[in-house]
Design an enzyme around this catalytic site. Structure first.
Site, PDB file in Angstrom:
ATOM      1  N   ASP A   1       1.812  -5.076  32.117  1.00 27.40           N
ATOM      2  CA  ASP A   1       2.174  -6.103  30.889  1.00 27.40           C
ATOM      3  C   ASP A   1       2.878  -5.360  30.473  1.00 27.40           C
ATOM      4  OD1 ASP A   1       2.599  -8.197  30.135  1.00 27.40           O
ATOM      5  OD2 ASP A   1       0.049  -8.159  29.469  1.00 27.40           O
TER       6      ASP A   1
ATOM      7  N   ASP B   1       8.647  -9.830  27.617  1.00 26.81           N
ATOM      8  CA  ASP B   1       7.095  -9.191  27.636  1.00 26.81           C
ATOM      9  C   ASP B   1       7.134  -9.747  29.494  1.00 26.81           C
ATOM     10  OD1 ASP B   1       4.117  -9.310  28.637  1.00 26.81           O
ATOM     11  OD2 ASP B   1       3.982 -10.797  26.796  1.00 26.81           O
TER      12      ASP B   1
ATOM     13  N   HIS C   1      -6.354  -7.110  25.269  1.00 26.32           N
ATOM     14  CA  HIS C   1      -6.582  -8.074  27.179  1.00 26.32           C
ATOM     15  C   HIS C   1      -7.143  -6.850  27.441  1.00 26.32           C
ATOM     16  CE1 HIS C   1      -2.796  -8.616  29.004  1.00 26.32           C
ATOM     17  NE2 HIS C   1      -2.990  -9.239  27.969  1.00 26.32           N
TER      18      HIS C   1
ATOM     19  N   HIS D   1      -2.120 -13.970  17.152  1.00 26.05           N
ATOM     20  CA  HIS D   1      -2.856 -13.372  18.844  1.00 26.05           C
ATOM     21  C   HIS D   1      -3.524 -12.039  18.111  1.00 26.05           C
ATOM     22  CE1 HIS D   1       0.339 -10.157  19.960  1.00 26.05           C
ATOM     23  NE2 HIS D   1       1.053 -11.168  19.641  1.00 26.05           N
TER      24      HIS D   1
ATOM     25  N   ARG E   1       7.410  -7.571  19.958  1.00 25.29           N
ATOM     26  CA  ARG E   1       5.890  -7.188  19.678  1.00 25.29           C
ATOM     27  C   ARG E   1       6.011  -6.037  20.726  1.00 25.29           C
ATOM     28  NH1 ARG E   1       4.446 -11.741  21.831  1.00 25.29           N
ATOM     29  NH2 ARG E   1       4.985 -11.907  23.329  1.00 25.29           N
TER      30      ARG E   1
ATOM     31  N   GLU F   1       4.120  -3.987  23.891  1.00 25.63           N
ATOM     32  CA  GLU F   1       3.122  -3.395  24.703  1.00 25.63           C
ATOM     33  C   GLU F   1       3.092  -2.398  25.459  1.00 25.63           C
ATOM     34  OE1 GLU F   1       2.548  -7.755  27.086  1.00 25.63           O
ATOM     35  OE2 GLU F   1       0.358  -7.077  26.741  1.00 25.63           O
TER      36      GLU F   1
ATOM     37  N   GLU G   1      -1.189  -4.769  21.702  1.00 27.81           N
ATOM     38  CA  GLU G   1       0.025  -5.334  21.971  1.00 27.81           C
ATOM     39  C   GLU G   1       0.676  -5.853  20.674  1.00 27.81           C
ATOM     40  OE1 GLU G   1       0.673  -8.645  24.328  1.00 27.81           O
ATOM     41  OE2 GLU G   1      -1.593  -8.723  25.487  1.00 27.81           O
TER      42      GLU G   1
ATOM     43  N   HIS H   1       4.878 -17.077  24.259  1.00 27.76           N
ATOM     44  CA  HIS H   1       5.133 -17.589  25.830  1.00 27.76           C
ATOM     45  C   HIS H   1       6.197 -17.586  26.169  1.00 27.76           C
ATOM     46  CE1 HIS H   1       0.314 -16.575  26.757  1.00 27.76           C
ATOM     47  NE2 HIS H   1       1.555 -15.537  25.761  1.00 27.76           N
TER      48      HIS H   1
ATOM     49  N   TYR I   1       5.811 -12.339  13.939  1.00 30.60           N
ATOM     50  CA  TYR I   1       6.483 -12.693  14.038  1.00 30.60           C
ATOM     51  C   TYR I   1       7.323 -14.836  12.735  1.00 30.60           C
ATOM     52  CZ  TYR I   1       4.034 -12.098  18.273  1.00 30.60           C
ATOM     53  OH  TYR I   1       3.705 -11.137  19.286  1.00 30.60           O
TER      54      TYR I   1
ATOM     55  N   ASP J   1       7.078 -30.830  51.495  1.00 31.90           N
ATOM     56  CA  ASP J   1       6.709 -29.274  52.432  1.00 31.90           C
ATOM     57  C   ASP J   1       6.619 -28.082  51.740  1.00 31.90           C
ATOM     58  OD1 ASP J   1       6.037 -31.756  54.622  1.00 31.90           O
ATOM     59  OD2 ASP J   1       8.165 -30.752  55.207  1.00 31.90           O
TER      60      ASP J   1
ATOM     61  N   HIS K   1      -5.042 -11.397  32.605  1.00 36.85           N
ATOM     62  CA  HIS K   1      -5.575 -11.401  31.808  1.00 36.85           C
ATOM     63  C   HIS K   1      -7.502 -11.167  32.032  1.00 36.85           C
ATOM     64  CE1 HIS K   1      -3.442 -13.663  28.080  1.00 36.85           C
ATOM     65  NE2 HIS K   1      -2.604 -12.391  28.466  1.00 36.85           N
TER      66      HIS K   1
HETATM   67  N1  GLY Z   1       1.874 -10.907  28.757  1.00 38.20           N
HETATM   68  C1  GLY Z   1       1.333 -11.858  28.010  1.00 38.20           C
HETATM   69  C2  GLY Z   1       0.277 -11.629  27.778  1.00 38.20           C
HETATM   70  O1  GLY Z   1      -0.942 -11.166  27.442  1.00 38.20           O
HETATM   71  O2  GLY Z   1      -0.686 -12.939  27.427  1.00 38.20           O
HETATM   72 MN    MN Z   2      -0.628  -9.224  27.331  1.00 34.38          MN
END
Ligand code: GLY
Ligand code: MN
Length: 451
Positions: free
Chosen positions: A276, A265, A359, A355, A416, A418, A395, A248, A399, A43, A366
């Site tokens: 973000d 992050d 974004h 990456h 990272r 950002e 960002e 992630h 790594y 529920d 995103h």
């Molecule tokens: N902060 C998570 C991403 O940009 O994917």
């Molecule tokens: Mn991001």
């Protein structure tokens, strides 16, 4: 989720703009659902979040609702929402109900959701075009639902040419509209960014060896909610040591050890808008030599990308600048071999930087909007020129997973950095600098937190 609605006229203005665009294509009917409520277990529901496109056009945050826009001889906007129900409202809270919603949110009409399946087939009659958020709806059965309504409408007309002949997607035009934020949106995003930055400060000042990742996640959540943010914008990433090389990694049970870097992050969502931020800092408050060396490279890459974040540049210029600086840094530290041109050409840097450098940011973390000039589907189109009012993240990261061909002193370092940037007339404004980014300033902040 109760949202503080900004000036309601902005939602009406957006509907008017979209209706004008529909008219330019010959008119028609648009049907836009919000997100469905989803069961978590038995529920118990997941915390509800409206659909961003729907909210952008309506300002209405209750679940189950539908927006209908009619671009005909006259324009009309119609809301379908749950009716008043004193019994249910005792359990789940007060609803607007159609009458009050129409008056408050400025719809021409509003109907009880119970009438949805009879009224929409009637409304479809006489329109050549059917518009919807076809490729981006949070309503899983949208296409089937639209088809069912058309099928039902067919029973009421002699000539099916009286029904929509074309289905047109609203996703791209709404993406274009949402890409440029207005002053109210920017104010909300600045406020969200300030809350998130302070949450990062709190987490940094709490961090010490022996704590679990989840303990820092708790600090972030505490701060976000205490400052009035309704939610996180995405699940917080808190990654200690080797976990920072998992892009992630969700905050988990890992313990921060002396000598580890910690990567956070995380950002809150305030009144429907995301923030973000990523910061990376030493669990014990002091960067080691190799950690600092790579940290300075990432920070320089971020500065390089920031310098290209202005209306004088296209979307990809920041990424290109960051990749150059990161790759040169990797060469300088012996993590890559050869020349800069070779490492860029071969893509060897991708082993350490896999990456992109940012974004769009907005209602969705995103966010929507093409990265190339419209139409977004055409990959041959040039990168989009940046414009004032666009919001993006910057960002870069590095790594280093353990490998025999890499110096051990760099193993398991994941960094990272950002920040969120609003494009201005001459450059960009970083709205997340309420949390320090320079290595010395981070160390000083952590020392202050330990006293
Ligand atoms: N902060 C998570 C991403 O940009 O994917
Ligand atoms: Mn991001």
């Amino acid at each position: 989720m109760t949202l503080v609605t900004p000036a309601l006229t902005c939602f009406q203005t957006r509907r008017t703009q979209l209706l004008a665009w529909m008219q330019s294509l010959g008119g028609g009917i648009a049907i836009v659902p919000t997100a469905v409520e989803r069961t978590r277990n038995r529920d118990n529901h997941y915390s509800y979040r409206h659909d961003s496109d729907f909210y952008y056009l309506s300002g209405f945050a209750e679940a189950q609702a539908w927006l209908v826009l009619i671009a005909g001889d006259t324009n009309q906007s119609i809301l379908f929402c749950e009716g008043k129900n004193p019994e249910v409202e005792i359990w789940n809270g007060v609803r607007w109900g159609p009458e009050a919603a129409a008056a408050h949110f400025g719809f021409d009409l509003a109907h009880d959701l119970l009438d949805l399946h009879t009224r929409i087939p009637e409304l479809l009659v006489g329109h050549r075009n059917l518009f919807s958020t076809l490729s981006r709806s949070a309503q899983p059965d949208l296409l089937k639902q639209l088809q069912d309504w058309l099928t039902k409408a067919q029973t009421s007309v002699r000539d099916t040419r009286a029904l929509p002949q074309q289905w047109l997607d609203l996703s791209e035009v709404l993406g274009e509209m949402r890409l440029i934020k207005d002053a109210t949106e920017l104010a909300t995003m600045r406020a969200a960014a300030a809350i998130s930055a302070q949450g990062h400060v709190r987490a940094m000042q709490t961090a010490r060896p022996g704590l679990h990742e989840y303990a820092l996640e708790a600090e972030l959540l505490y701060h976000f909610r205490k400052q009035g943010a309704q939610s996180v914008a995405y699940d917080s990433i808190v990654a200690a040591g080797a976990n920072a090389c998992v892009l992630h990694h969700r905050a988990g049970n890992a313990i921060m050890r002396d000598g580890d870097l910690v990567l956070i992050d995380a950002g809150c969502e305030l009144d429907g808008y995301a923030s973000d931020i990523t910061r990376t800092f030493p669990a014990n408050g002091r960067f080691s030599g190799p950690q600092r060396a790579l940290y300075e490279i990432v920070l320089a890459a971020q500065q390089g990308a920031q310098a290209k974040t202005s209306p004088a540049h296209h979307w990809n210029a920041g990424h290109e600048a960051a990749v150059q600086i990161l790759t040169q840094g990797l060469l300088d530290e012996g993590l890559l071999k050869g020349t800069l041109a070779e490492a860029l050409e071969s893509g060897a840097y991708r082993r350490f930087y896999m990456h992109r450098t940012g974004h769009w940011l907005g209602m969705d973390v995103h966010d929507v909007g093409g990265y190339r000039s419209p139409p977004a589907s055409d990959q041959e189109r040039p990168w989009r020129e940046l414009q004032p009012g666009m919001v993006l993240t910057i960002e870069p990261g590095l790594y280093v997973r353990p490998a025999d061909d890499l110096a051990e002193k760099f193993w398991n370092i994941g960094i990272r950095i950002e920040d969120d940037a609003i494009v201005t007339a001459t450059g960009c404004e970083l709205i997340t600098r309420g949390v320090p980014v320079a290595a010395d300033e981070i160390e000083a902040l952590m020392r202050a937190g330990q006293t």
